[in-house]
Write a protein that holds these residues in place. Structure first.
Motif, PDB file in Angstrom:
ATOM      1  N   ARG A  76      -8.673  -1.458  -2.364  1.00  0.00           N
ATOM      2  CA  ARG A  76      -7.899  -0.102  -1.213  1.00  0.00           C
ATOM      3  C   ARG A  76      -8.638  -1.369   0.127  1.00  0.00           C
ATOM      4  O   ARG A  76     -10.110  -1.591  -0.035  1.00  0.00           O
ATOM      5  CB  ARG A  76      -8.466   1.015  -1.386  1.00  0.00           C
ATOM      6  CG  ARG A  76      -7.740   1.938  -1.593  1.00  0.00           C
ATOM      7  CD  ARG A  76      -8.326   3.176  -2.125  1.00  0.00           C
ATOM      8  NE  ARG A  76      -7.807   4.400  -2.436  1.00  0.00           N
ATOM      9  CZ  ARG A  76      -7.657   5.997  -2.130  1.00  0.00           C
ATOM     10  NH1 ARG A  76      -8.784   5.497  -2.556  1.00  0.00           N
ATOM     11  NH2 ARG A  76      -6.708   6.364  -3.234  1.00  0.00           N
ATOM     12  N   THR A 120      -7.201   0.957   5.106  1.00  0.00           N
ATOM     13  CA  THR A 120      -6.853   2.317   4.356  1.00  0.00           C
ATOM     14  C   THR A 120      -8.036   3.550   4.096  1.00  0.00           C
ATOM     15  O   THR A 120      -8.069   4.462   3.746  1.00  0.00           O
ATOM     16  CB  THR A 120      -6.740   1.224   2.753  1.00  0.00           C
ATOM     17  OG1 THR A 120      -5.161   1.119   3.590  1.00  0.00           O
ATOM     18  CG2 THR A 120      -5.593   2.938   2.228  1.00  0.00           C
ATOM     19  N   GLN A 123      -0.347   3.038   4.412  1.00  0.00           N
ATOM     20  CA  GLN A 123      -0.800   2.338   3.230  1.00  0.00           C
ATOM     21  C   GLN A 123      -0.085   0.575   2.946  1.00  0.00           C
ATOM     22  O   GLN A 123      -1.472   0.279   3.920  1.00  0.00           O
ATOM     23  CB  GLN A 123      -0.557   2.667   1.654  1.00  0.00           C
ATOM     24  CG  GLN A 123      -1.094   4.283   1.444  1.00  0.00           C
ATOM     25  CD  GLN A 123      -1.131   4.344  -0.332  1.00  0.00           C
ATOM     26  OE1 GLN A 123      -1.133   3.835  -0.902  1.00  0.00           O
ATOM     27  NE2 GLN A 123      -1.677   5.697  -0.809  1.00  0.00           N
ATOM     28  N   THR A 127      -1.644  -0.316   7.146  1.00  0.00           N
ATOM     29  CA  THR A 127      -3.529  -0.551   6.585  1.00  0.00           C
ATOM     30  C   THR A 127      -3.576  -1.520   6.431  1.00  0.00           C
ATOM     31  O   THR A 127      -4.619  -1.644   7.014  1.00  0.00           O
ATOM     32  CB  THR A 127      -4.154   0.569   6.637  1.00  0.00           C
ATOM     33  OG1 THR A 127      -3.481   1.085   5.217  1.00  0.00           O
ATOM     34  CG2 THR A 127      -3.603   2.036   6.741  1.00  0.00           C
ATOM     35  N   ARG A 128      -2.832  -1.542   5.238  1.00  0.00           N
ATOM     36  CA  ARG A 128      -3.300  -2.899   4.816  1.00  0.00           C
ATOM     37  C   ARG A 128      -3.122  -3.871   5.588  1.00  0.00           C
ATOM     38  O   ARG A 128      -3.845  -5.140   5.114  1.00  0.00           O
ATOM     39  CB  ARG A 128      -2.489  -3.309   3.384  1.00  0.00           C
ATOM     40  CG  ARG A 128      -2.986  -3.997   1.899  1.00  0.00           C
ATOM     41  CD  ARG A 128      -2.582  -4.279   0.648  1.00  0.00           C
ATOM     42  NE  ARG A 128      -3.015  -4.846   0.168  1.00  0.00           N
ATOM     43  CZ  ARG A 128      -4.093  -4.805  -0.473  1.00  0.00           C
ATOM     44  NH1 ARG A 128      -5.638  -3.780  -0.115  1.00  0.00           N
ATOM     45  NH2 ARG A 128      -4.996  -6.254  -1.562  1.00  0.00           N
TER      46      ARG A 128
END
Length: 144
Positions: free
Chosen positions: A108, A112, A127, A130-131
């Motif tokens: 992760r 994230t 997701q 945020t990555r």
């Protein structure tokens, strides 16, 4: 994280910043200033590499520690501006690595993890976002 650990961490960061300032103002021309200034950064990198059992990271920290010792033995960096640059570059390198290492497959990303502390669940789009933010921060720190 318990409140006392957070407070202790913030106190340590503040003490490090004040110590760094005092060192740069009063003792920047001393050879040992390099070790005192970069020592906490190397210790933090050593701690992370040790906890993760990351042998290449441990080897890199060892090489960097040897380089710092060689600079101290040689008599320091000479110009105080060079010391500022080394500290600045070291901090950005450490931040870039800490963000970048969380982008490995199956992990992760750092942003994230932070987002999951605020939101209990993230949609696949969140997701991915945020990555990408983590990737952007890593690129920024390495570019600086």
């Amino acid at each position: 994280m318990p409140h006392w650990r957070l407070a202790l961490g913030l106190l340590a960061v503040a003490a490090c910043a004040l110590g760094s300032h005092a060192l740069m103002v009063h003792f920047a021309d001393r050879p040992w200033a390099v070790a005192v200034l970069l020592g906490p950064l190397l210790l933090m990198a050593l701690w992370v590499a040790w906890r993760k059992r990351h042998l290449p990271g441990l080897a890199l920290v060892g090489l960097l520690a040897a380089a710092v010792m060689a600079v101290v033995a040689r008599g320091g960096v000479g110009d105080v501006n060079r010391l500022y640059l080394i500290q600045h570059a070291g901090i950005h390198l450490a931040l870039g690595a800490s963000f970048g290492l969380t982008l490995r497959p199956g992990r992760r990303s750092m942003i994230t993890v932070l987002a999951l502390r605020v939101h209990e669940q993230l949609t696949p789009d969140m997701q991915a976002y945020t990555r990408n933010v983590t990737r952007t921060w890593a690129i920024y720190f390495f570019a600086m």
